[in-house]
Enzyme design. Structure first.
Site: not given
Length: 263
Positions: A51, A78, A105, A170, A174, A203, A205
């Site tokens: 991460d 990265d 992920n 995105y 995806k 979700v 988060t």
């Protein structure tokens, strides 16, 4: 926002086949990724993650150590730098063994308009949300072949399937996850390497709560879902654990939605 339901990790399923297996997770320092790291660690798997969020990653590892669990292997990385990504995977494999499980992920759903997208911005979005998935798979497959099999789990997205605006780059990146899963299923399957997509709904988060959820969108979400509770990162981890374990031994080339009946 209505309070989120409490989830006790001690009540969740135990998968003996995951104990001792090496697992690599991209973007594991926060959000869904942190829940995945914790879930596998509690299964007594040997977990490695990368991460760019150093503070969150350190806090996650310390929390797991405080639970009495082994510290996961982790590095700052990265994923836009593919050489760095594959080097991190190689170093982790030296330390904890060839990987039985890869969870792709890492992602960033920053909002943007079609009109604002430049070539450079497009390339940067693909560099985070599309390229690392393929090249992480490329890096772990030789080890999975040596082990006689494995499980690759790619995190998809419900956003493009719901025809939502606000992040066209995105959505493109995806949507390609499902194609990659299907396109690699046969060649990987010949080596008993399973590959599946897990598609989360919305979700809750910390990032989503801070940046994107408000009273209006929460109401719309609750009306769209068939289940009354809001999704949490642990809900996604449950499905990922199943697909990573021997319980999912004959699941491949599929998309599994965890969305509270949103779609």
């Amino acid at each position: 926002m209505t309070a989120l339901r409490q989830i006790d990790p001690a009540t969740l399923a135990r998968y003996p086949s995951l104990e001792g297996r090496s697992v690599f997770i991209t973007g594991g320092g926060s959000g869904i990724g942190a829940a995945l790291v914790a879930a596998f660690a509690r299964q007594r798997a040997r977990v490695a993650f990368i991460d760019i969020a150093q503070e969150a990653s350190r806090a996650l590892v310390q929390g797991l150590v405080d639970e009495g669990l082994p510290a996961p292997w982790w590095e700052v990385c990265d994923v836009r730098d593919i050489a760095a990504l594959q080097s991190a995977i190689a170093r982790a494999a030296v330390d904890i063994g060839d990987f039985s499980v890869l969870v792709n992920n890492v992602a960033s759903d920053d909002r943007h308009t079609m009109e604002s997208v430049t070539v450079d911005y497009w390339d940067q979005r693909m560099a985070i949300n599309q390229r690392p998935t393929f090249f992480a798979i490329q890096a772990v497959v030789p080890g999975m072949k040596r082990r006689g099999g494995g499980s690759v789990i790619n995190l998809g997205s419900s956003g493009w399937q719901l025809k939502q605006g606000g992040y066209p780059c995105y959505a493109v990146a995806k949507s390609s996850v499902n194609g990659l899963t299907r396109g690699l299923a046969a060649p990987l399957g010949a080596h008993r390497i399973r590959i599946n997509t897990v598609t989360p709904g919305w979700v809750m988060t910390e990032r989503q709560l801070k940046l994107n959820l408000d009273a209006k969108s929460e109401q719309a979400l609750r009306e769209a879902q068939v289940l009354p509770d809001l999704l949490q990162s642990e809900d996604i981890a449950r499905m990922v654990l199943f697909l990573a374990s021997d319980d999912g031994a004959m699941c491949s080339a599929q998309e599994f939605k965890v969305d509270g009946g949103w779609m």
